[in-house]
Design a protein around this motif. Sequence first.
Motif, PDB file in Angstrom:
ATOM      1  N   ILE A  87       0.844  -1.219   0.000  1.00  0.00           N
ATOM      2  CA  ILE A  87       0.000   0.000   0.000  1.00  0.00           C
ATOM      3  C   ILE A  87       0.866   1.251   0.000  1.00  0.00           C
ATOM      4  CG2 ILE A  87      -2.190  -0.786   0.987  1.00  0.00           C
ATOM      5  CD1 ILE A  87      -1.063   0.372   3.669  1.00  0.00           C
ATOM      6  N   TYR A  90       2.937   1.223  -3.624  1.00  0.00           N
ATOM      7  CA  TYR A  90       2.127   1.571  -4.801  1.00  0.00           C
ATOM      8  C   TYR A  90       1.167   2.708  -4.502  1.00  0.00           C
ATOM      9  CZ  TYR A  90       4.059  -2.645  -6.732  1.00  0.00           C
ATOM     10  OH  TYR A  90       4.933  -3.583  -7.193  1.00  0.00           O
ATOM     11  N   PRO A  92      -0.627   6.098  -4.676  1.00  0.00           N
ATOM     12  CA  PRO A  92      -0.758   6.925  -5.878  1.00  0.00           C
ATOM     13  C   PRO A  92       0.062   8.210  -5.770  1.00  0.00           C
ATOM     14  CG  PRO A  92      -2.765   6.956  -4.576  1.00  0.00           C
ATOM     15  CD  PRO A  92      -1.875   5.990  -3.919  1.00  0.00           C
ATOM     16  N   ALA A  99      -7.494   5.507  -7.112  1.00  0.00           N
ATOM     17  CA  ALA A  99      -8.646   4.610  -7.354  1.00  0.00           C
ATOM     18  C   ALA A  99      -9.913   5.253  -6.803  1.00  0.00           C
ATOM     19  CB  ALA A  99      -8.389   3.277  -6.684  1.00  0.00           C
ATOM     20  N   PRO A 133     -16.417   5.392   3.528  1.00  0.00           N
ATOM     21  CA  PRO A 133     -15.957   4.184   4.233  1.00  0.00           C
ATOM     22  C   PRO A 133     -14.439   4.146   4.361  1.00  0.00           C
ATOM     23  CG  PRO A 133     -16.749   3.651   2.037  1.00  0.00           C
ATOM     24  CD  PRO A 133     -17.065   5.086   2.251  1.00  0.00           C
ATOM     25  N   PRO A 134     -13.931   3.369   5.312  1.00  0.00           N
ATOM     26  CA  PRO A 134     -12.474   3.290   5.490  1.00  0.00           C
ATOM     27  C   PRO A 134     -11.785   2.778   4.229  1.00  0.00           C
ATOM     28  CG  PRO A 134     -13.623   2.100   7.237  1.00  0.00           C
ATOM     29  CD  PRO A 134     -14.651   2.508   6.238  1.00  0.00           C
ATOM     30  N   GLY A 135     -10.618   3.341   3.960  1.00  0.00           N
ATOM     31  CA  GLY A 135      -9.795   2.849   2.856  1.00  0.00           C
ATOM     32  C   GLY A 135     -10.330   3.136   1.469  1.00  0.00           C
ATOM     33  N   CYS A 136     -11.187   4.159   1.351  1.00  0.00           N
ATOM     34  CA  CYS A 136     -11.715   4.445   0.008  1.00  0.00           C
ATOM     35  C   CYS A 136     -10.883   5.517  -0.680  1.00  0.00           C
ATOM     36  CB  CYS A 136     -13.182   4.840   0.066  1.00  0.00           C
ATOM     37  SG  CYS A 136     -13.462   6.389   0.891  1.00  0.00           S
ATOM     38  N   GLY A 137      -9.803   5.949  -0.037  1.00  0.00           N
ATOM     39  CA  GLY A 137      -8.871   6.864  -0.710  1.00  0.00           C
ATOM     40  C   GLY A 137      -9.046   8.329  -0.372  1.00  0.00           C
ATOM     41  N   LYS A 138      -9.674   8.638   0.757  1.00  0.00           N
ATOM     42  CA  LYS A 138      -9.873  10.045   1.134  1.00  0.00           C
ATOM     43  C   LYS A 138      -8.526  10.719   1.393  1.00  0.00           C
ATOM     44  CE  LYS A 138     -12.445   8.788   4.654  1.00  0.00           C
ATOM     45  NZ  LYS A 138     -12.626   7.350   4.485  1.00  0.00           N
ATOM     46  N   ALA A 140      -5.553   9.587   0.600  1.00  0.00           N
ATOM     47  CA  ALA A 140      -4.699   9.522  -0.582  1.00  0.00           C
ATOM     48  C   ALA A 140      -5.041  10.661  -1.542  1.00  0.00           C
ATOM     49  CB  ALA A 140      -4.873   8.170  -1.268  1.00  0.00           C
ATOM     50  N   ASP A 220      -7.005  13.917  10.429  1.00  0.00           N
ATOM     51  CA  ASP A 220      -7.414  12.584   9.980  1.00  0.00           C
ATOM     52  C   ASP A 220      -7.697  11.713  11.197  1.00  0.00           C
ATOM     53  OD1 ASP A 220      -7.856  10.354   8.525  1.00  0.00           O
ATOM     54  OD2 ASP A 220      -5.904  10.253   7.570  1.00  0.00           O
ATOM     55  N   ILE A 251     -10.999  14.444   7.960  1.00  0.00           N
ATOM     56  CA  ILE A 251     -11.225  13.192   7.235  1.00  0.00           C
ATOM     57  C   ILE A 251     -11.834  12.198   8.225  1.00  0.00           C
ATOM     58  CG2 ILE A 251     -10.132  11.329   5.924  1.00  0.00           C
ATOM     59  CD1 ILE A 251      -7.942  13.332   5.168  1.00  0.00           C
ATOM     60  N   SER A 253     -13.934   8.581   8.714  1.00  0.00           N
ATOM     61  CA  SER A 253     -14.427   7.348   8.087  1.00  0.00           C
ATOM     62  C   SER A 253     -15.764   6.945   8.679  1.00  0.00           C
ATOM     63  CB  SER A 253     -13.419   6.219   8.289  1.00  0.00           C
ATOM     64  OG  SER A 253     -12.299   6.463   7.500  1.00  0.00           O
ATOM     65  N   ARG A 295      -2.714  -4.468 -11.841  1.00  0.00           N
ATOM     66  CA  ARG A 295      -1.500  -3.704 -12.160  1.00  0.00           C
ATOM     67  C   ARG A 295      -0.401  -4.021 -11.141  1.00  0.00           C
ATOM     68  NH1 ARG A 295      -1.783   2.713 -12.251  1.00  0.00           N
ATOM     69  NH2 ARG A 295      -2.807   2.147 -10.323  1.00  0.00           N
ATOM     70  N   ARG A 328      -7.146  -0.373   0.703  1.00  0.00           N
ATOM     71  CA  ARG A 328      -6.025  -0.737   1.583  1.00  0.00           C
ATOM     72  C   ARG A 328      -6.109  -2.215   1.951  1.00  0.00           C
ATOM     73  NH1 ARG A 328      -5.783   3.463   5.523  1.00  0.00           N
ATOM     74  NH2 ARG A 328      -7.872   2.744   5.962  1.00  0.00           N
TER      75      ARG A 328
HETATM   76  N1  LIG Z   1      -4.676   3.569  -6.588  1.00  0.00           N
HETATM   77  C1  LIG Z   1      -4.807   3.883  -5.314  1.00  0.00           C
HETATM   78  N2  LIG Z   1      -5.742   4.770  -4.930  1.00  0.00           N
HETATM   79  C2  LIG Z   1      -5.905   5.078  -3.624  1.00  0.00           C
HETATM   80  N3  LIG Z   1      -5.165   4.546  -2.635  1.00  0.00           N
HETATM   81  C3  LIG Z   1      -4.210   3.664  -2.953  1.00  0.00           C
HETATM   82  C4  LIG Z   1      -3.993   3.278  -4.305  1.00  0.00           C
HETATM   83  N4  LIG Z   1      -2.995   2.391  -4.332  1.00  0.00           N
HETATM   84  C5  LIG Z   1      -2.603   2.221  -3.071  1.00  0.00           C
HETATM   85  N5  LIG Z   1      -3.301   2.971  -2.247  1.00  0.00           N
HETATM   86  C6  LIG Z   1      -3.109   3.010  -0.804  1.00  0.00           C
HETATM   87  O1  LIG Z   1      -4.340   2.667  -0.175  1.00  0.00           O
HETATM   88  C7  LIG Z   1      -4.497   3.385   1.030  1.00  0.00           C
HETATM   89  C8  LIG Z   1      -5.804   4.138   0.965  1.00  0.00           C
HETATM   90  O2  LIG Z   1      -6.099   4.575   2.217  1.00  0.00           O
HETATM   91  P1  LIG Z   1      -6.518   6.050   2.620  1.00  0.00           P
HETATM   92  O3  LIG Z   1      -5.781   6.394   3.878  1.00  0.00           O
HETATM   93  O4  LIG Z   1      -6.428   6.999   1.501  1.00  0.00           O
HETATM   94  O5  LIG Z   1      -8.023   5.762   2.939  1.00  0.00           O
HETATM   95  P2  LIG Z   1      -9.084   6.683   3.705  1.00  0.00           P
HETATM   96  O6  LIG Z   1     -10.284   6.755   2.832  1.00  0.00           O
HETATM   97  O7  LIG Z   1      -8.454   7.951   4.138  1.00  0.00           O
HETATM   98  O8  LIG Z   1      -9.499   5.769   4.919  1.00  0.00           O
HETATM   99  P3  LIG Z   1      -8.974   5.844   6.426  1.00  0.00           P
HETATM  100  O9  LIG Z   1      -9.713   6.992   7.026  1.00  0.00           O
HETATM  101  O10 LIG Z   1      -9.370   4.524   6.975  1.00  0.00           O
HETATM  102  O11 LIG Z   1      -7.497   6.062   6.367  1.00  0.00           O
HETATM  103  C9  LIG Z   1      -3.318   4.335   1.129  1.00  0.00           C
HETATM  104  O12 LIG Z   1      -2.358   3.766   1.968  1.00  0.00           O
HETATM  105  C10 LIG Z   1      -2.783   4.398  -0.289  1.00  0.00           C
HETATM  106  O13 LIG Z   1      -1.392   4.605  -0.300  1.00  0.00           O
END
Ligand SMILES: Nc1ncnc2c1ncn2[C@@H]1O[C@H](COP(=O)(O)OP(=O)(O)OP(=O)(O)O)[C@@H](O)[C@H]1O
Length: 674
Positions: A87, A90, A92, A99, A133-138, A140, A220, A251, A253, A295, A328
């Motif tokens: 994570i 890779y 972004p 994503a 939701p958790p891990g949806c890329g907020k 990132a 966060d 941020i 979740s 990928r 994630r």
């Molecule tokens: N293509 C991608 N798009 C988004 N995130 C990615 C991608 N590839 C890998 N990741 C990884 O996935 C994780 C996404 O988690 P992120 O912290 O952005 O989620 P979040 O929505 O903020 O949820 P939380 O609040 O639980 O952290 C990050 O560690 C990021 O580096």
Amino acid sequence: MSKTSCRRKVTSAKITDWVEPSFEDFFGNTSKASSQTSGIVKRCAQTKNESSLENKQGKKRINPFTKDHASDNNQHTFDYSQNDPWIDKYRPEIQAELAVHKKKIEEVEAWLKTHVEKRPQKQGGQILLLTGPPGCGKTATIQVLTKEMGIQVQEWINPLMQEFKQDLPEVFDRDTRFQPFTSQSQTSLFHDFLLRANKYNKLQMVGESLSTDRKIIVVDDMPNQFYRDPSALHDILRRFVKTGRCPLVFIISDSLSGESHQRRLFPKEIQEELVVNNISFNPVAPTTMTKVLTRIASTEANASGGKIIIPDKASLELICTGSSGDIRSAINSLQFSARQGSSLKNDSWSKSRGKASKSGKPSSKSKTKKEPRKGGENVDEVQAIGGKDASLFLFRALGKILYCKRDPVPDDTDVYRLPAHLSEYNRDLLLILPEAVVEKSHMNGELFNLYLHQNYLEFFMDIDDVVRASEYLSSADVLSGDWNSRSTLSVYSSSVASRGIIHSNSARAFVNCQGGVGFKPLHKPQWLAINKKHQENCLAARSLFSTFCSTPLGLQTQVVPYLAMLTNPLRNPSQIAFIQDVGRLPLKRQFGRLKLEALTDKDSGLPDGESGEEDNLTEMQIERNDAGNSMADRKELLSSQGLESELPASQPQPVAAQAIMEDEELKIEEYDSD
Ligand SMILES: Nc1ncnc2c1ncn2[C@@H]1O[C@H](COP(=O)(O)OP(=O)(O)OP(=O)(O)O)[C@@H](O)[C@H]1O
């Protein structure tokens, strides 16, 4: 920890590795000393408002997508990447790699442009709330956009409790014995952080260039104290909105069952008052997730020289389903699976070992046939390694019970067939496990039953089926009727209700007769509205008739109906209105059905203010009313019930205050003499 001691530790430690690898234990290369010192540095960095959002990103990496690993002979680089969580490796770097849905990225970008780039002077602090939701890329998304736009980020991270332990000898006062060691509360630390972050620029770290003074503050990691006392957060934010000099991004979740954290911390009124902009992210779409996973797997397979194999499509799909839109979790699952060389489903991945094509695309030959759904109920329970506990929004959970999809019974076996005299109870195999559906909805069994009760009729076609279903609902009600055993039996109660409804519905007993119902809107139970009204009536009764010293129930079932039969006009308007509303059975009034409130697909379905807390709240309000019993409270209560304004013509009209006082004295005597 004092600032000086903190600084001393930073300089003496001379740490260059800021982040502990997340899988240290897993890879067995733990270095305790270094992790401890890096922890200290991290905390010091927080004290100095240093942004750790970038630190979270880990070591500087070579973008694996742009770098050709296969041709890279540098062994060191490969070792490093092997031990690094994917994570991070890779993560972004540019918008195109995110994503996240394009529209969401554009929304965030537009907000940042308006409030950071084109920001007018003396505008005050604006607040952006990113939810999803958790891990949806907020996070990132914020990382990528701020990097692209050259915006500094100052991030709040909750201080660790360890800090207090380390400082204990200094702050523990032996002379005064059990004086608790003094430390600042989380709330005041957060408040100070906001003040400082607002006033001063970010510290310049070695190798960093601070070419811009444009910045945002990111939270966060919300201080836990605010979950207990959201009003403390609101007060701080009110001040920030007036005095802030840069935007503030939260941020948050969603919890498993819905958006309750957001509702608690940022209720609608606060969002309106502070002009909070809310952008809500969705779970990562399966197609996008599959693309990212493919990928990553291809890149890793190419770089590993055959040690790591590319999972087939079915395995990737399994990981995607198991991660419930959490990228994630999906990437972690992929890495664990690849690492252990284990298979995801029926050895499908290991079967494809060595078949990785040079292009890195998953081999189509390795596709496995979809398993026939034999045995029915738990077929969708197969989880990828590290798969998340999936949750279901109430809307979908109810749909699964009410539509109760089925699979045909296999022809080659008789085990699912009942004897002839019970043949009317034969059913095809269920595709769901009702108990698991209720569990995943994260809703109390009784409340779930209420939702079923409200909505099941629309799905039935035969009155005899309805009779059977209602009997099951009654049995379920009896199970949860005794408060002594309620918490234990609630699971059984929802099981009886959901299985009862499913089995009773003969119109949906077999696969071949399941079509034709179409979409039916779901509604919230009327019970919720009626219960709310009842609570309000209890409050009003106690407040208006406190001199009768009776319980709310006694007041509503005995005192008020009795008063309604007396023709004495000397009562105040609020009391008259209440007597009119509660004390008489409106025999002549025509009753229609209450207007039903629709249940939307992302609604948590919980009563306003969430069940448990609501009860406490009501009790607290009752107590407060008893103690204070002020007119203001009464007015508020009555206006909330719409009782204040109208008085029916049949009722005696209000009289002067003096007369009311006299009348109340008189009434008590009348009541006592009865
Ligand atoms: N293509 C991608 N798009 C988004 N995130 C990615 C991608 N590839 C890998 N990741 C990884 O996935 C994780 C996404 O988690 P992120 O912290 O952005 O989620 P979040 O929505 O903020 O949820 P939380 O609040 O639980 O952290 C990050 O560690 C990021 O580096």
